[in-house]
Write an enzyme that holds these catalytic residues in place. Structure first.
Site, PDB file in Angstrom:
ATOM      1  N   CYS A 148      18.747   4.739  25.903  1.00 51.57           N
ATOM      2  CA  CYS A 148      19.332   3.654  25.107  1.00 51.57           C
ATOM      3  C   CYS A 148      20.718   4.047  24.579  1.00 51.57           C
ATOM      4  CB  CYS A 148      18.393   3.264  23.988  1.00 51.57           C
ATOM      5  SG  CYS A 148      17.673   4.652  23.087  1.00 51.57           S
TER       6      CYS A 148
HETATM    7  N1  LIG Z   1      12.032   2.549  22.408  1.00 50.02           N
HETATM    8  C1  LIG Z   1      13.234   2.465  22.970  1.00 50.02           C
HETATM    9  O1  LIG Z   1      14.146   1.840  22.415  1.00 50.02           O
HETATM   10  C2  LIG Z   1      13.511   3.135  24.273  1.00 50.02           C
HETATM   11  C3  LIG Z   1      14.723   2.872  24.909  1.00 50.02           C
HETATM   12  C4  LIG Z   1      15.024   3.481  26.124  1.00 50.02           C
HETATM   13  C5  LIG Z   1      14.102   4.356  26.682  1.00 50.02           C
HETATM   14  N2  LIG Z   1      12.937   4.636  26.042  1.00 50.02           N
HETATM   15  C6  LIG Z   1      12.015   5.575  26.683  1.00 50.02           C
HETATM   16  O2  LIG Z   1      10.947   4.830  27.237  1.00 50.02           O
HETATM   17  C7  LIG Z   1       9.744   5.578  27.149  1.00 50.02           C
HETATM   18  C8  LIG Z   1       8.712   4.750  26.373  1.00 50.02           C
HETATM   19  O3  LIG Z   1       9.222   4.522  25.068  1.00 50.02           O
HETATM   20  P1  LIG Z   1       8.500   3.588  24.017  1.00 50.02           P
HETATM   21  O4  LIG Z   1       9.424   3.438  22.888  1.00 50.02           O
HETATM   22  O5  LIG Z   1       7.967   2.390  24.707  1.00 50.02           O
HETATM   23  O6  LIG Z   1       7.269   4.543  23.588  1.00 50.02           O
HETATM   24  P2  LIG Z   1       5.904   4.156  22.887  1.00 50.02           P
HETATM   25  O7  LIG Z   1       6.031   2.881  22.141  1.00 50.02           O
HETATM   26  O8  LIG Z   1       5.476   5.373  22.147  1.00 50.02           O
HETATM   27  O9  LIG Z   1       4.885   3.917  24.111  1.00 50.02           O
HETATM   28  C9  LIG Z   1       4.445   4.963  24.940  1.00 50.02           C
HETATM   29  C10 LIG Z   1       3.494   4.416  25.991  1.00 50.02           C
HETATM   30  O10 LIG Z   1       3.109   5.502  26.850  1.00 50.02           O
HETATM   31  C11 LIG Z   1       1.669   5.614  26.870  1.00 50.02           C
HETATM   32  N3  LIG Z   1       1.338   7.036  26.936  1.00 50.02           N
HETATM   33  C12 LIG Z   1       1.476   7.970  25.977  1.00 50.02           C
HETATM   34  N4  LIG Z   1       1.083   9.177  26.443  1.00 50.02           N
HETATM   35  C13 LIG Z   1       0.688   8.990  27.712  1.00 50.02           C
HETATM   36  C14 LIG Z   1       0.151   9.848  28.711  1.00 50.02           C
HETATM   37  N5  LIG Z   1      -0.014  11.158  28.506  1.00 50.02           N
HETATM   38  N6  LIG Z   1      -0.147   9.306  29.920  1.00 50.02           N
HETATM   39  C15 LIG Z   1       0.017   7.988  30.153  1.00 50.02           C
HETATM   40  N7  LIG Z   1       0.519   7.128  29.235  1.00 50.02           N
HETATM   41  C16 LIG Z   1       0.856   7.632  28.043  1.00 50.02           C
HETATM   42  C17 LIG Z   1       1.190   4.974  25.580  1.00 50.02           C
HETATM   43  O11 LIG Z   1      -0.149   4.507  25.796  1.00 50.02           O
HETATM   44  P3  LIG Z   1      -1.229   4.249  24.609  1.00 50.02           P
HETATM   45  O12 LIG Z   1      -0.541   3.406  23.573  1.00 50.02           O
HETATM   46  O13 LIG Z   1      -2.321   3.492  25.312  1.00 50.02           O
HETATM   47  O14 LIG Z   1      -1.649   5.576  24.092  1.00 50.02           O
HETATM   48  C18 LIG Z   1       2.198   3.826  25.427  1.00 50.02           C
HETATM   49  O15 LIG Z   1       1.817   2.753  26.266  1.00 50.02           O
HETATM   50  C19 LIG Z   1      10.103   6.894  26.439  1.00 50.02           C
HETATM   51  O16 LIG Z   1      10.298   7.892  27.396  1.00 50.02           O
HETATM   52  C20 LIG Z   1      11.387   6.561  25.718  1.00 50.02           C
HETATM   53  O17 LIG Z   1      12.215   7.679  25.529  1.00 50.02           O
HETATM   54  C21 LIG Z   1      12.600   4.004  24.863  1.00 50.02           C
END
Ligand SMILES: NC(=O)c1ccc[n+]([C@@H]2O[C@H](COP(=O)([O-])OP(=O)(O)OC[C@H]3O[C@@H](n4cnc5c(N)ncnc54)[C@H](OP(=O)(O)O)[C@@H]3O)[C@@H](O)[C@H]2O)c1
EC number: 1.2.1.38
Length: 344
Positions: A148
């Site tokens: 991001c």
């Molecule tokens: N948030 C942002 O603004 C943003 C922007 C750009 C990129 N990103 C990147 O995108 C990715 C996701 O971010 P997010 O903000 O969506 O995170 P998040 O809200 O914490 O969601 C993480 C997801 O991954 C799943 N998960 C966690 N551990 C896992 C495992 N060991 N195996 C399989 N699934 C697993 C979780 O499942 P459960 O809930 O079922 O446990 C949840 O669905 C990250 O790498 C982050 O750096 C995020």
């Protein structure tokens, strides 16, 4: 096109569901989670109650049987363990995490403190900053969706360094993010009473997005750079504002800086260069796939200043991932992304 999402119970994954459910070429055939598997997605996210799917535990063979494309929106260190099995089965992958963004495994270890994929696979991954690497994204089978902060920063910075309007050796990026950037897992750092009416700088000089930005500037200019990057957490839900400071080369004025932005993005539907003097604000792009930009010149100090704003969950994550899907498939870049910003 049959599409599955791993990490659909997180913020990035939920935003993918929100966008893809209305995409004219796409059917969501499976959503996978981790700790919340077994629940209807609508129970996890009531705002998605019209999407009738259950969250399932991930299995690569199952995903390959049910989807042509898999988005992975998982924490760092997860997607590199599942994507090789998907690629082997002919599934195209778009990864929203950092696992495939850096070309050197050792650099990933150093900045993320984790393991990632073999370098051959890192080399195969195309960095999906769609406005700059469109040719590589078209036809790719593995896209590393940018971070991001790098999305906002690089869209603002690349035109100036590419055109040689600023010195490479004194670039400072001061960036602010809303709290959804940290994902959905609860923690002290994102606790309401610690974030509300509070403003915090964090990971000064050690944030994992630094090597991603430096690698990309080098890819575009051929020159090695070092960036000073200071992220801040601000008490709002969505949005990133990056202010980029660099010493302008002799004779450069605001007109040159703005002309470089306008020329770089003349035919890019999601980057809007604002009129001279207008400062972009996060609410101007809220909920949309836009990046709004403008350049300024501080004549007293000779500094070029660029302000760039995005919605971290759309252009900074799910929206850009859909943009990459569109480009991989040869569809119009804007398909499914006609999202007017929500204001106020
Ligand atoms: N948030 C942002 O603004 C943003 C922007 C750009 C990129 N990103 C990147 O995108 C990715 C996701 O971010 P997010 O903000 O969506 O995170 P998040 O809200 O914490 O969601 C993480 C997801 O991954 C799943 N998960 C966690 N551990 C896992 C495992 N060991 N195996 C399989 N699934 C697993 C979780 O499942 P459960 O809930 O079922 O446990 C949840 O669905 C990250 O790498 C982050 O750096 C995020």
């Amino acid at each position: 096109m049959r599409v599955a999402i791993l990490g659909a119970t997180g913020y990035g994954g939920a935003e993918l569901v929100r966008l893809l459910r209305r995409h004219p070429e796409v059917t969501i055939t499976a959503v996978y989670g981790h700790s919340q598997s077994g629940k209807p997605l609508a129970e996890v996210f009531p705002h998605l109650m019209d999407v009738d799917v259950e969250v399932e535990p991930f299995d690569a063979s199952d995903a390959a049987a049910r989807a042509d494309v898999v988005f992975t929106a998982t924490p760092a260190g997860v997607s590199h363990t599942v994507i090789p099995a998907l690629l082997e089965r002919g599934v195209r992958c778009i990864d929203l995490s950092g696992d495939f963004r850096l070309k050197r495994r050792e650099t990933y270890r150093q900045w993320y403190g984790k393991e990632t994929a073999e370098e051959a696979l890192l080399a195969r991954a195309v960095y999906g900053l769609a406005e700059w690497f469109a040719d590589a994204v078209r036809g790719a089978d593995l896209v590393a969706n940018p971070g991001c902060y790098p999305t906002a920063t690089l869209l603002g910075l690349l035109p100036l360094v590419k055109e040689g309007l600023v010195e490479d050796d004194d670039i400072v990026v001061d960036a602010k993010s809303g709290v959804s950037g940290a994902g959905r897992s609860p923690g002290l750092a994102t606790h309401f009473s610690e974030v509300n009416e509070n403003l915090t700088a964090y990971k000064i000089g050690v944030h994992q997005h630094i090597p991603e930005m430096e690698q990309t500037v080098t890819a575009v200019t051929g020159r090695a750079v070092r960036l000073t990057f200071i992220p801040h957490l601000v008490p709002m839900t969505r949005g990133i504002l990056a202010t980029i400071y660099a010493r302008a080369k002799a004779g450069v004025t605001e007109r040159h800086l703005r002309e470089a932005l306008v020329a770089a993005y003349a035919d890019k539907p999601f980057v809007r260069v604002r009129p001279a003097g207008v400062v972009p604000r996060t609410k101007d792009v809220y909920g949309s796939n836009y990046c709004d930009l403008n350049a300024f010149f501080d004549a007293r100090t000779g500094r070029a200043v660029v302000v760039a704003v995005i919605d971290n969950l759309v252009k900074g994550a799910a929206g850009q991932a859909v943009q990459n899907l569109n480009m991989m498939m040869g569809w119009p870049e804007t398909l499914g992304l006609d999202l007017g910003p929500v204001f106020p």
